[in-house]
Design a protein around this motif. Structure first.
Motif, PDB file in Angstrom:
ATOM      1  N   TYR A  56     -24.248  -2.055  85.433  1.00  0.00           N
ATOM      2  CA  TYR A  56     -23.662  -2.596  84.212  1.00  0.00           C
ATOM      3  C   TYR A  56     -23.335  -1.492  83.206  1.00  0.00           C
ATOM      4  O   TYR A  56     -22.262  -1.492  82.598  1.00  0.00           O
ATOM      5  CB  TYR A  56     -24.601  -3.617  83.559  1.00  0.00           C
ATOM      6  CG  TYR A  56     -24.044  -4.082  82.241  1.00  0.00           C
ATOM      7  CD1 TYR A  56     -22.991  -4.995  82.203  1.00  0.00           C
ATOM      8  CD2 TYR A  56     -24.501  -3.540  81.045  1.00  0.00           C
ATOM      9  CE1 TYR A  56     -22.416  -5.371  81.000  1.00  0.00           C
ATOM     10  CE2 TYR A  56     -23.931  -3.910  79.836  1.00  0.00           C
ATOM     11  CZ  TYR A  56     -22.892  -4.826  79.816  1.00  0.00           C
ATOM     12  OH  TYR A  56     -22.313  -5.184  78.634  1.00  0.00           O
ATOM     13  N   MET A  57     -24.243  -0.551  83.021  1.00  0.00           N
ATOM     14  CA  MET A  57     -24.016   0.514  82.041  1.00  0.00           C
ATOM     15  C   MET A  57     -22.842   1.409  82.432  1.00  0.00           C
ATOM     16  O   MET A  57     -22.209   2.022  81.576  1.00  0.00           O
ATOM     17  CB  MET A  57     -25.293   1.342  81.869  1.00  0.00           C
ATOM     18  CG  MET A  57     -26.416   0.565  81.188  1.00  0.00           C
ATOM     19  SD  MET A  57     -27.991   1.450  81.144  1.00  0.00           S
ATOM     20  CE  MET A  57     -27.660   2.693  79.890  1.00  0.00           C
ATOM     21  N   GLU A  58     -22.520   1.450  83.707  1.00  0.00           N
ATOM     22  CA  GLU A  58     -21.397   2.256  84.186  1.00  0.00           C
ATOM     23  C   GLU A  58     -20.068   1.519  84.077  1.00  0.00           C
ATOM     24  O   GLU A  58     -19.060   2.070  83.630  1.00  0.00           O
ATOM     25  CB  GLU A  58     -21.629   2.648  85.648  1.00  0.00           C
ATOM     26  CG  GLU A  58     -20.535   3.510  86.258  1.00  0.00           C
ATOM     27  CD  GLU A  58     -20.592   4.947  85.787  1.00  0.00           C
ATOM     28  OE1 GLU A  58     -19.589   5.653  85.934  1.00  0.00           O
ATOM     29  OE2 GLU A  58     -21.642   5.371  85.271  1.00  0.00           O
ATOM     30  N   ARG A  59     -20.066   0.235  84.481  1.00  0.00           N
ATOM     31  CA  ARG A  59     -18.796  -0.486  84.639  1.00  0.00           C
ATOM     32  C   ARG A  59     -18.650  -1.719  83.756  1.00  0.00           C
ATOM     33  O   ARG A  59     -17.564  -2.290  83.684  1.00  0.00           O
ATOM     34  CB  ARG A  59     -18.614  -0.912  86.099  1.00  0.00           C
ATOM     35  CG  ARG A  59     -18.576   0.234  87.086  1.00  0.00           C
ATOM     36  CD  ARG A  59     -18.413  -0.270  88.515  1.00  0.00           C
ATOM     37  NE  ARG A  59     -19.552  -1.086  88.922  1.00  0.00           N
ATOM     38  CZ  ARG A  59     -20.697  -0.592  89.392  1.00  0.00           C
ATOM     39  NH1 ARG A  59     -20.847   0.728  89.505  1.00  0.00           N
ATOM     40  NH2 ARG A  59     -21.683  -1.389  89.739  1.00  0.00           N
ATOM     41  N   GLY A  60     -19.756  -2.184  83.148  1.00  0.00           N
ATOM     42  CA  GLY A  60     -19.688  -3.398  82.354  1.00  0.00           C
ATOM     43  C   GLY A  60     -19.644  -4.655  83.188  1.00  0.00           C
ATOM     44  O   GLY A  60     -19.276  -5.727  82.699  1.00  0.00           O
ATOM     45  N   ARG A  61     -20.055  -4.559  84.463  1.00  0.00           N
ATOM     46  CA  ARG A  61     -20.041  -5.721  85.365  1.00  0.00           C
ATOM     47  C   ARG A  61     -21.363  -5.824  86.109  1.00  0.00           C
ATOM     48  O   ARG A  61     -22.070  -4.839  86.291  1.00  0.00           O
ATOM     49  CB  ARG A  61     -18.902  -5.603  86.388  1.00  0.00           C
ATOM     50  CG  ARG A  61     -17.521  -5.523  85.781  1.00  0.00           C
ATOM     51  CD  ARG A  61     -16.466  -5.572  86.880  1.00  0.00           C
ATOM     52  NE  ARG A  61     -15.116  -5.415  86.344  1.00  0.00           N
ATOM     53  CZ  ARG A  61     -14.474  -4.272  86.228  1.00  0.00           C
ATOM     54  NH1 ARG A  61     -15.062  -3.151  86.633  1.00  0.00           N
ATOM     55  NH2 ARG A  61     -13.261  -4.217  85.733  1.00  0.00           N
ATOM     56  N   PHE A  62     -21.647  -7.044  86.574  1.00  0.00           N
ATOM     57  CA  PHE A  62     -22.825  -7.258  87.410  1.00  0.00           C
ATOM     58  C   PHE A  62     -22.593  -8.477  88.296  1.00  0.00           C
ATOM     59  O   PHE A  62     -21.792  -9.358  87.977  1.00  0.00           O
ATOM     60  CB  PHE A  62     -24.091  -7.443  86.549  1.00  0.00           C
ATOM     61  CG  PHE A  62     -24.019  -8.598  85.581  1.00  0.00           C
ATOM     62  CD1 PHE A  62     -24.450  -9.869  85.947  1.00  0.00           C
ATOM     63  CD2 PHE A  62     -23.515  -8.421  84.294  1.00  0.00           C
ATOM     64  CE1 PHE A  62     -24.380 -10.928  85.060  1.00  0.00           C
ATOM     65  CE2 PHE A  62     -23.448  -9.474  83.397  1.00  0.00           C
ATOM     66  CZ  PHE A  62     -23.883 -10.737  83.780  1.00  0.00           C
ATOM     67  N   ASN A  63     -23.279  -8.495  89.417  1.00  0.00           N
ATOM     68  CA  ASN A  63     -23.189  -9.615  90.362  1.00  0.00           C
ATOM     69  C   ASN A  63     -24.600 -10.065  90.705  1.00  0.00           C
ATOM     70  O   ASN A  63     -25.386  -9.302  91.252  1.00  0.00           O
ATOM     71  CB  ASN A  63     -22.439  -9.190  91.637  1.00  0.00           C
ATOM     72  CG  ASN A  63     -22.204 -10.371  92.583  1.00  0.00           C
ATOM     73  OD1 ASN A  63     -23.111 -11.151  92.841  1.00  0.00           O
ATOM     74  ND2 ASN A  63     -20.998 -10.490  93.106  1.00  0.00           N
ATOM     75  N   ILE A  64     -24.906 -11.315  90.371  1.00  0.00           N
ATOM     76  CA  ILE A  64     -26.227 -11.862  90.644  1.00  0.00           C
ATOM     77  C   ILE A  64     -26.063 -13.212  91.321  1.00  0.00           C
ATOM     78  O   ILE A  64     -25.542 -14.162  90.730  1.00  0.00           O
ATOM     79  CB  ILE A  64     -27.049 -12.023  89.345  1.00  0.00           C
ATOM     80  CG1 ILE A  64     -27.281 -10.653  88.702  1.00  0.00           C
ATOM     81  CG2 ILE A  64     -28.385 -12.717  89.623  1.00  0.00           C
ATOM     82  CD1 ILE A  64     -27.899 -10.720  87.336  1.00  0.00           C
ATOM     83  N   GLY A  65     -26.501 -13.289  92.568  1.00  0.00           N
ATOM     84  CA  GLY A  65     -26.433 -14.545  93.294  1.00  0.00           C
ATOM     85  C   GLY A  65     -25.042 -15.120  93.395  1.00  0.00           C
ATOM     86  O   GLY A  65     -24.863 -16.347  93.381  1.00  0.00           O
ATOM     87  N   GLY A  66     -24.045 -14.246  93.471  1.00  0.00           N
ATOM     88  CA  GLY A  66     -22.671 -14.709  93.557  1.00  0.00           C
ATOM     89  C   GLY A  66     -22.002 -14.892  92.209  1.00  0.00           C
ATOM     90  O   GLY A  66     -20.785 -15.105  92.141  1.00  0.00           O
ATOM     91  N   TYR A  67     -22.780 -14.798  91.119  1.00  0.00           N
ATOM     92  CA  TYR A  67     -22.198 -14.908  89.788  1.00  0.00           C
ATOM     93  C   TYR A  67     -21.656 -13.549  89.371  1.00  0.00           C
ATOM     94  O   TYR A  67     -22.391 -12.573  89.281  1.00  0.00           O
ATOM     95  CB  TYR A  67     -23.251 -15.381  88.772  1.00  0.00           C
ATOM     96  CG  TYR A  67     -22.745 -15.405  87.343  1.00  0.00           C
ATOM     97  CD1 TYR A  67     -22.016 -16.485  86.864  1.00  0.00           C
ATOM     98  CD2 TYR A  67     -23.004 -14.338  86.478  1.00  0.00           C
ATOM     99  CE1 TYR A  67     -21.549 -16.511  85.550  1.00  0.00           C
ATOM    100  CE2 TYR A  67     -22.546 -14.346  85.167  1.00  0.00           C
ATOM    101  CZ  TYR A  67     -21.819 -15.438  84.713  1.00  0.00           C
ATOM    102  OH  TYR A  67     -21.364 -15.449  83.410  1.00  0.00           O
ATOM    103  N   GLU A  68     -20.354 -13.477  89.106  1.00  0.00           N
ATOM    104  CA  GLU A  68     -19.706 -12.240  88.673  1.00  0.00           C
ATOM    105  C   GLU A  68     -19.699 -12.202  87.153  1.00  0.00           C
ATOM    106  O   GLU A  68     -18.991 -12.975  86.499  1.00  0.00           O
ATOM    107  CB  GLU A  68     -18.276 -12.175  89.201  1.00  0.00           C
ATOM    108  CG  GLU A  68     -18.170 -12.066  90.714  1.00  0.00           C
ATOM    109  CD  GLU A  68     -18.420 -10.653  91.214  1.00  0.00           C
ATOM    110  OE1 GLU A  68     -18.501  -9.738  90.368  1.00  0.00           O
ATOM    111  OE2 GLU A  68     -18.532 -10.472  92.428  1.00  0.00           O
ATOM    112  N   GLY A  69     -20.514 -11.326  86.583  1.00  0.00           N
ATOM    113  CA  GLY A  69     -20.590 -11.221  85.137  1.00  0.00           C
ATOM    114  C   GLY A  69     -19.877  -9.998  84.614  1.00  0.00           C
ATOM    115  O   GLY A  69     -19.811  -8.963  85.286  1.00  0.00           O
TER     116      GLY A  69
END
Length: 480
Positions: A298-311
């Motif tokens: 997240y700190m690198e790209r501003g994105r995260f994926n948790i359990g299929g949820y694309e944040g």
């Protein structure tokens, strides 16, 4: 100075007397709410009726422990109750039912409903962001066992008025900056965040304090501040802006920070300008490895994926901590007192800059504002709006020269911090032709380089890889 402030900002100026009066302190309102109330009740001399303010706060700004009484009034007394608070709306994809939560009162979505006719009326306001501040009118939907499926009783929203009582004119704010000298503008910024400029000994002390505002106006700016106790870290990050989040030290979970898979709700980082983690020395994690992976990504790209949820989010991560006075030295290992997660070079490298909290004076009555100043709510709204203005970064890219083969994270960190300084101190700059190169170097570029250099020094102590030539700090200069 006060006459010029009134002339330039008119209705956006309020009289703040934090040094002599404890009245608003006793109300325990965050600054953006306090200034909104002040503006509502103050006369031209800055005086207000204490009884009228008290009645308004009691009516519209109840405390969390009063929620049971409010719930009784709604469900059993059949009252419509209005409160000023923040609301978060959710839409159930399976049923189409619209619900809301009131985070400040612990009210969950399962207890609430927004009926279709009401939603149609207020949906434009309620969908502008993840959380919205406003005056919310609450009523009760009675249960009905005579139909199938049976209808359960729920608290319903029957009305909504957006909190912001005006439209902030960003172009005007930019233009009016030209009416002030740099020294005057620095003092105005301090007053806007409740500090008395005359209480500081030097301009460097003032600028050290204002450095805390950088994540307010630059997207995904990650900072670390280590400081003595009593310098006001929590106040700045938790009290000034309705767009930011301050979370206390303690257990930090993936669900709380990013996404809760059981409740299907996003965490702190979604829909906010920054997440400041206070008392970082005391933070613990349920699963350090999981948090390391998600946090670094997240700190690198501003994105995260948790359990299929694309944040995705533009929130910066700000780490705040107190360390022993003997360890407040950028040339020594300062991170040894922090949790292991924040001693890992891969994560530390993603922190753009370091705030030397020991350069900020400890809070005292002499540093509390007492006089006319910019409305904090207005000011932080402007900072929030400046986050979307990409023109400042374009200017920085054009005038900042970097030595060859520079390590990309150093370059990005310095440019991001310099951009934030430019927005904060010189919002009137519209093109490269407006930039005074000497002033930009002094107030924007040099401080940005110094903030990143401390991170690099700590990286060199943590990990020998960062002593390699390809990781050395490049040279930054301003093009003529």
């Amino acid at each position: 100075m006060e006459d010029k402030l009134h002339e330039c900002f008119e209705d956006m100026v309020v009289y703040k007397d934090l040094k002599k009066s404890n009245f608003f302190s006793s109300l325990e309102l965050p600054s953006f709410l306090r200034d909104w109330v002040l503006k509502r009740f103050e006369d031209d001399n800055g005086d207000y009726d204490i009884e009228a303010v008290t009645d308004f706060v009691k009516t519209y700004l109840p405390k969390k422990e009063e929620w049971l009484s409010i719930k009784n009034r709604i469900t059993y007394e059949n009252e419509r109750v209005k409160i000023l608070t923040k609301i978060s709306v959710d839409i159930d994809i399976k049923t189409g039912e619209i619900s809301f939560s009131l985070p400040d009162f612990g009210v969950a979505n399962k207890e609430t409903i927004i009926e279709p006719a009401v939603w149609e009326q207020y949906k434009d306001e309620l969908t502008k962001s993840q959380e919205t501040w406003g005056v919310i009118e609450l009523g009760y939907r009675l249960p009905d066992d005579t139909v199938k499926p049976k209808i359960t009783g729920k608290i319903k929203m029957t009305g909504f008025t957006n909190f912001c009582p005006y439209v902030a004119d960003l172009d005007y704010y930019k233009d009016v900056r030209s009416e002030f000298t740099t020294a005057e503008w620095i003092d105005i910024l301090l007053g806007a965040i409740d500090y008395n400029a005359a209480g500081y000994n030097t301009e460097d002390e003032k600028l050290a304090m204002l450095t805390r505002l950088l994540p307010f106006l630059e997207k995904r700016l990650n900072l670390l501040e280590l400081a003595p106790k009593g310098t006001g870290k929590s106040y700045v990050f938790g009290n000034l802006s309705k767009y930011g989040t301050l979370t206390d030290g303690g257990k930090i979970t993936r669900a709380k920070m990013f996404y809760d898979t059981s409740r299907h709700t996003p965490g702190f980082v979604v829909g906010t300008d920054y997440v400041a983690i206070d008392e970082v020395k005391l933070v613990t994690f349920n699963d350090v490895n999981e948090m390391r992976s998600i946090m670094q990504g997240y700190m690198e790209r501003g994105r995260f994926n948790i359990g299929g949820y694309e944040g995705e989010s533009s929130a910066g991560i700000v780490l705040l901590g107190n360390i022993a006075i003997d360890n407040m030295d950028e040339y020594k290992s300062m991170f040894s007192e922090l949790p292991s997660l924040f001693q890992e070079s891969a994560l530390v490298d993603r922190i753009h800059g370091f705030i030397k909290g020991w350069d900020i004076p400890k809070m005292s009555d002499n540093l509390k504002v007492s006089g006319w100043a910019l409305n904090t709510e207005y000011f932080c709204t402007v900072l929030h709006m400046l986050r979307d203005d990409a023109s400042y970064r374009a200017i920085v890219d054009e005038i900042v020269e970097v030595s060859g083969n520079a390590y990309v994270r150093h370059t990005e960190a310095v440019k991001r911090i310099a951009t934030a300084y430019l927005k904060l101190l010189f919002p009137n700059v519209r093109s490269v032709d407006d930039v005074d190169r000497r002033i930009f170097n002094h107030y924007c570029l040099r401080p940005a380089v110094n903030m990143r250099k401390i991170i690099w020094k700590q990286l060199s102590i943590l990990d020998s890889e960062y002593k390699d030539d390809d990781k050395q700090m490049p040279t930054f200069s301003v093009k003529d």
